[in-house]
Design a protein around this motif. Structure first.
Motif, PDB file in Angstrom:
ATOM      1  N   VAL A  72      -7.710  -2.300   9.604  1.00  0.00           N
ATOM      2  CA  VAL A  72      -6.728  -1.927   8.582  1.00  0.00           C
ATOM      3  C   VAL A  72      -7.281  -2.126   7.173  1.00  0.00           C
ATOM      4  CG1 VAL A  72      -4.739  -2.378  10.055  1.00  0.00           C
ATOM      5  CG2 VAL A  72      -5.646  -4.227   8.629  1.00  0.00           C
ATOM      6  N   GLY A  90      -1.680  -8.713   0.682  1.00  0.00           N
ATOM      7  CA  GLY A  90      -1.623  -7.809   1.812  1.00  0.00           C
ATOM      8  C   GLY A  90      -2.469  -8.204   2.997  1.00  0.00           C
ATOM      9  N   LEU A 134      -2.504  -2.462  -0.161  1.00  0.00           N
ATOM     10  CA  LEU A 134      -1.418  -1.939   0.671  1.00  0.00           C
ATOM     11  C   LEU A 134      -1.616  -0.462   0.965  1.00  0.00           C
ATOM     12  CD1 LEU A 134       1.694  -3.751  -0.869  1.00  0.00           C
ATOM     13  CD2 LEU A 134       0.540  -4.242   1.294  1.00  0.00           C
ATOM     14  N   ASN A 135      -2.069   0.302  -0.020  1.00  0.00           N
ATOM     15  CA  ASN A 135      -2.323   1.725   0.203  1.00  0.00           C
ATOM     16  C   ASN A 135      -3.432   1.920   1.229  1.00  0.00           C
ATOM     17  OD1 ASN A 135      -0.376   2.592  -1.606  1.00  0.00           O
ATOM     18  ND2 ASN A 135      -1.803   2.727  -3.331  1.00  0.00           N
ATOM     19  N   LYS A 137      -4.318  -0.217   3.578  1.00  0.00           N
ATOM     20  CA  LYS A 137      -3.816  -0.646   4.878  1.00  0.00           C
ATOM     21  C   LYS A 137      -2.937   0.420   5.518  1.00  0.00           C
ATOM     22  CE  LYS A 137      -1.483  -4.625   7.011  1.00  0.00           C
ATOM     23  NZ  LYS A 137      -0.853  -5.936   6.735  1.00  0.00           N
ATOM     24  N   ASN A 138      -2.042   1.023   4.729  1.00  0.00           N
ATOM     25  CA  ASN A 138      -1.153   2.052   5.257  1.00  0.00           C
ATOM     26  C   ASN A 138      -1.932   3.292   5.693  1.00  0.00           C
ATOM     27  OD1 ASN A 138       1.131   0.500   4.843  1.00  0.00           O
ATOM     28  ND2 ASN A 138       1.553   1.347   2.822  1.00  0.00           N
ATOM     29  N   SER A 139      -2.927   3.691   4.910  1.00  0.00           N
ATOM     30  CA  SER A 139      -3.745   4.849   5.261  1.00  0.00           C
ATOM     31  C   SER A 139      -4.523   4.593   6.548  1.00  0.00           C
ATOM     32  CB  SER A 139      -4.721   5.181   4.119  1.00  0.00           C
ATOM     33  OG  SER A 139      -4.037   5.573   2.965  1.00  0.00           O
ATOM     34  N   LEU A 141      -3.765   2.430   8.972  1.00  0.00           N
ATOM     35  CA  LEU A 141      -2.843   2.361  10.107  1.00  0.00           C
ATOM     36  C   LEU A 141      -2.416   3.754  10.558  1.00  0.00           C
ATOM     37  CD1 LEU A 141      -0.595  -0.678   9.130  1.00  0.00           C
ATOM     38  CD2 LEU A 141      -2.065  -0.509  11.149  1.00  0.00           C
ATOM     39  N   GLU A 142      -2.114   4.619   9.595  1.00  0.00           N
ATOM     40  CA  GLU A 142      -1.680   5.981   9.932  1.00  0.00           C
ATOM     41  C   GLU A 142      -2.788   6.741  10.647  1.00  0.00           C
ATOM     42  OE1 GLU A 142      -0.031  10.064   7.740  1.00  0.00           O
ATOM     43  OE2 GLU A 142      -0.421   8.249   6.572  1.00  0.00           O
TER      44      GLU A 142
END
Length: 218
Positions: A72, A90, A134-135, A137-139, A141-142
């Motif tokens: 992540v 994060g 956070l950005n 990590k989100n990218s 994960l997606e």
């Protein structure tokens, strides 16, 4: 002897901080050299305070119910992570592992809170780092949840090339020794799947690879 002030000056969080403030922060920091493939944090055991990557690289990952790992985040030289009383960068609830021999600097939560109390410009940088983390990590994960093996691998390699790439003949050589097994662990697939994806990406000239080296076309 480690020149702590020089290393601190290379940290993104302290960019443009004046010499007097750097002396203050230097007094509260501690250094540690950590060997490759050492897990320095788990979801169950996470220390407080902030950590700064002086040399080396770290991988942030989670493990799903089937025991597969999913990366992540990747942190390189100049990165900051950790938790203090007023904010988290994060990295709570994840595993953090060194990808190579790494030099870390740390400062306690109490010392850092005191340092930023009357330095609002530092807090603004902290918030930017939090947003970036956070950005990322989100990218990650997606992509790791929805992408094909080829898409997952290319996304990871492009991110690694951005963070650790050295330009060479139109490609960015990732300055980390990476085996197919290590790459498969990062994206939660089999080693055979990674080998097949690397072969396909190589035929497309998207990447170049050798036994422990991967380059991504720029």
């Amino acid at each position: 002897m480690i020149n702590k002030l020089w290393y601190l000056s290379q940290i993104k969080l302290f960019d443009k901080v004046d010499a007097e403030d750097m002396q203050v922060i230097d007094k509260g920091t501690h250094h540690a050299r950590i060997r490759k493939h050492t897990i320095i944090q788990s979801p169950e055991i996470a220390g407080s305070g902030l950590y700064f990557v002086k040399e080396g690289a770290l991988r942030l990952y989670i493990i799903n119910e089937e025991g597969r790992q999913f990366t992540v985040g990747i942190l390189g030289k100049g990165s900051t992570f950790g938790e203090v009383e007023s904010f988290s960068l994060g990295t709570h609830g994840v595993y953090i592992e060194t990808l190579e021999d790494t030099l870390l600097c740390s400062i306690s939560s109490e010392q850092f809170e005191a340092f930023i109390a009357d330095r609002p410009e530092i807090m603004k940088r902290v918030m930017r780092i939090l947003s970036d983390n956070l950005n990322q990590k989100n990218s990650m994960l997606e992509k790791m949840a929805l992408g094909t093996v080829k898409e997952k691998l290319l996304f990871l390699l492009m991110h690694l090339a951005e963070e650790f790439g050295i330009p060479e003949d139109g490609y960015a050589r990732i300055d980390l020794p990476l085996t197919h097994q290590e790459l498969s662990n990062m994206i939660g697939v089999t080693c055979e799947s990674v080998t097949a994806a690397i072969h396909e990406l190589g035929k497309e000239n998207t990447i170049r690879s050798s036994r422990k080296s991967v380059s991504v076309r720029m």
